[in-house]
Motif scaffolding. Structure first.
Motif, PDB file in Angstrom:
ATOM      1  N   ALA A  44      48.040  43.307  44.364  1.00 17.83           N
ATOM      2  CA  ALA A  44      47.716  42.536  45.571  1.00 17.83           C
ATOM      3  C   ALA A  44      48.673  42.912  46.687  1.00 17.83           C
ATOM      4  O   ALA A  44      49.782  43.384  46.445  1.00 17.83           O
ATOM      5  CB  ALA A  44      47.833  41.038  45.287  1.00 17.83           C
ATOM      6  N   TYR A  45      48.228  42.664  47.918  1.00 21.31           N
ATOM      7  CA  TYR A  45      49.170  42.646  49.029  1.00 21.31           C
ATOM      8  C   TYR A  45      49.937  41.349  48.846  1.00 21.31           C
ATOM      9  O   TYR A  45      49.351  40.288  48.598  1.00 21.31           O
ATOM     10  CB  TYR A  45      48.444  42.697  50.369  1.00 21.31           C
ATOM     11  N   PHE A  46      51.244  41.418  48.959  1.00 18.99           N
ATOM     12  CA  PHE A  46      52.132  40.347  48.519  1.00 18.99           C
ATOM     13  C   PHE A  46      53.104  39.978  49.636  1.00 18.99           C
ATOM     14  O   PHE A  46      53.674  40.859  50.287  1.00 18.99           O
ATOM     15  CB  PHE A  46      52.896  40.863  47.293  1.00 18.99           C
ATOM     16  N   PRO A  61      44.420  39.992  46.736  1.00 18.63           N
ATOM     17  CA  PRO A  61      44.181  40.967  45.662  1.00 18.63           C
ATOM     18  C   PRO A  61      43.548  42.264  46.163  1.00 18.63           C
ATOM     19  O   PRO A  61      42.676  42.251  47.028  1.00 18.63           O
ATOM     20  CB  PRO A  61      43.225  40.225  44.721  1.00 18.63           C
ATOM     21  N   THR A  62      44.001  43.359  45.579  1.00 17.77           N
ATOM     22  CA  THR A  62      43.414  44.675  45.856  1.00 17.77           C
ATOM     23  C   THR A  62      42.462  45.082  44.729  1.00 17.77           C
ATOM     24  O   THR A  62      42.037  46.225  44.665  1.00 17.77           O
ATOM     25  CB  THR A  62      44.517  45.739  46.030  1.00 17.77           C
ATOM     26  N   PHE A  64      39.457  44.015  44.214  1.00 16.94           N
ATOM     27  CA  PHE A  64      38.099  43.677  44.626  1.00 16.94           C
ATOM     28  C   PHE A  64      37.755  42.295  44.075  1.00 16.94           C
ATOM     29  O   PHE A  64      38.328  41.813  43.102  1.00 16.94           O
ATOM     30  CB  PHE A  64      37.070  44.742  44.233  1.00 16.94           C
ATOM     31  N   MET A  65      36.831  41.657  44.756  1.00 17.96           N
ATOM     32  CA  MET A  65      36.507  40.252  44.529  1.00 17.96           C
ATOM     33  C   MET A  65      36.296  39.907  43.055  1.00 17.96           C
ATOM     34  O   MET A  65      36.867  38.952  42.545  1.00 17.96           O
ATOM     35  CB  MET A  65      35.250  39.889  45.336  1.00 17.96           C
ATOM     36  N   ASN A  66      35.470  40.687  42.372  1.00 17.19           N
ATOM     37  CA  ASN A  66      35.052  40.319  41.017  1.00 17.19           C
ATOM     38  C   ASN A  66      36.170  40.359  39.989  1.00 17.19           C
ATOM     39  O   ASN A  66      35.991  39.903  38.863  1.00 17.19           O
ATOM     40  CB  ASN A  66      33.894  41.201  40.561  1.00 17.19           C
ATOM     41  N   ASN A  67      37.339  40.908  40.350  1.00 14.22           N
ATOM     42  CA  ASN A  67      38.478  40.965  39.434  1.00 14.22           C
ATOM     43  C   ASN A  67      39.713  40.274  39.997  1.00 14.22           C
ATOM     44  O   ASN A  67      40.832  40.568  39.593  1.00 14.22           O
ATOM     45  CB  ASN A  67      38.801  42.426  39.089  1.00 14.22           C
ATOM     46  N   SER A  68      39.519  39.335  40.889  1.00 12.05           N
ATOM     47  CA  SER A  68      40.632  38.637  41.543  1.00 12.05           C
ATOM     48  C   SER A  68      41.559  37.949  40.543  1.00 12.05           C
ATOM     49  O   SER A  68      42.760  37.834  40.775  1.00 12.05           O
ATOM     50  CB  SER A  68      40.093  37.590  42.518  1.00 12.05           C
ATOM     51  N   GLY A  69      41.014  37.486  39.451  1.00 18.78           N
ATOM     52  CA  GLY A  69      41.807  36.769  38.454  1.00 18.78           C
ATOM     53  C   GLY A  69      42.914  37.603  37.844  1.00 18.78           C
ATOM     54  O   GLY A  69      43.966  37.072  37.473  1.00 18.78           O
ATOM     55  N   PHE A  70      42.712  38.929  37.747  1.00 16.44           N
ATOM     56  CA  PHE A  70      43.742  39.796  37.160  1.00 16.44           C
ATOM     57  C   PHE A  70      45.022  39.752  37.996  1.00 16.44           C
ATOM     58  O   PHE A  70      46.122  39.692  37.466  1.00 16.44           O
ATOM     59  CB  PHE A  70      43.241  41.234  37.035  1.00 16.44           C
ATOM     60  N   SER A  71      44.865  39.780  39.301  1.00 16.70           N
ATOM     61  CA  SER A  71      46.008  39.730  40.203  1.00 16.70           C
ATOM     62  C   SER A  71      46.756  38.409  40.051  1.00 16.70           C
ATOM     63  O   SER A  71      47.981  38.381  39.897  1.00 16.70           O
ATOM     64  CB  SER A  71      45.521  39.910  41.648  1.00 16.70           C
ATOM     65  N   LEU A  72      46.026  37.312  40.089  1.00 12.84           N
ATOM     66  CA  LEU A  72      46.646  35.997  39.959  1.00 12.84           C
ATOM     67  C   LEU A  72      47.346  35.849  38.611  1.00 12.84           C
ATOM     68  O   LEU A  72      48.459  35.334  38.526  1.00 12.84           O
ATOM     69  CB  LEU A  72      45.608  34.888  40.156  1.00 12.84           C
TER      70      LEU A  72
END
Length: 186
Positions: A44-46, A61-62, A64-72
């Motif tokens: 993600a941009y942090f 998150p970088t 993409f939308m459908n994988n936002s949970g990985f960043s979090l």
């Protein structure tokens, strides 16, 4: 610590599209908090800093939308934080442009970014600010969310971005229940 994540898709092709309403709000919030997205961390941009005496992390998150949970999930694991300290800001097609809605729990409602967060955190009880992007029944949803806002929608959109930003800023040092009472308009 407060972790505030705005959902969207990275890259120029997606700038100012409906699906990037979360990014638009988090960018506005970064300005208000005087924080900069200087680095990439947790996919993600942090940005991190003290805001109103609280440690605050902003994520875009970088993945993409459908994988936002990985960043979090990466951020939560690194800081050993719980979902109690997370605020998610994202677009909602079921709200008209210009409206926001705050809530503390619920289903993904068909939103794949929220679904990813639920799958990666095993939790659906988290604070959310939904930003209305409207819908057009004649246009397939994928095409709609990746479209840019119409000229006549931009004033309402800007109002919603500012209102969502104010709500997120207020939530940094207030309970989310107080924040909902203040910013959920009937």
């Amino acid at each position: 610590m407060k972790i505030i994540i705005g959902l969207g898709n990275p890259g120029r092709d997606y700038e100012n599209t409906r699906h990037n309403a979360g990014f638009m709000v988090i960018d506005e919030l970064a300005k208000k908090c005087q924080l900069e997205f200087k680095q990439e961390k947790f996919s993600a941009y942090f940005a991190k800093g003290k805001v109103k005496g609280e440690d605050v992390i902003l994520l875009k998150p970088t993945t993409f939308m459908n994988n936002s949970g990985f960043s979090l999930r990466q951020c939560l694991d690194f800081y050993k934080e719980s979902m109690e300290n997370v605020l998610v800001i994202y677009d909602d097609k079921d709200l008209p442009v210009g409206k926001i809605r705050l809530r503390q729990q619920g289903s993904a409602g068909g939103h794949k970014g929220i679904k990813s967060i639920m799958e990666c955190t095993f939790n659906q009880n988290f604070d959310r600010i939904r930003v209305g992007i409207g819908k057009d029944e004649r246009i397939p949803i994928i095409q709609w969310v990746l479209s840019k806002f119409k000229e006549e929608e931009k004033e309402d959109l800007q109002q919603a971005i500012e209102q969502a930003c104010q709500a997120a800023y207020f939530a940094i040092d207030h309970s989310f229940e107080m924040t909902m009472n203040r910013y959920n308009k009937k």
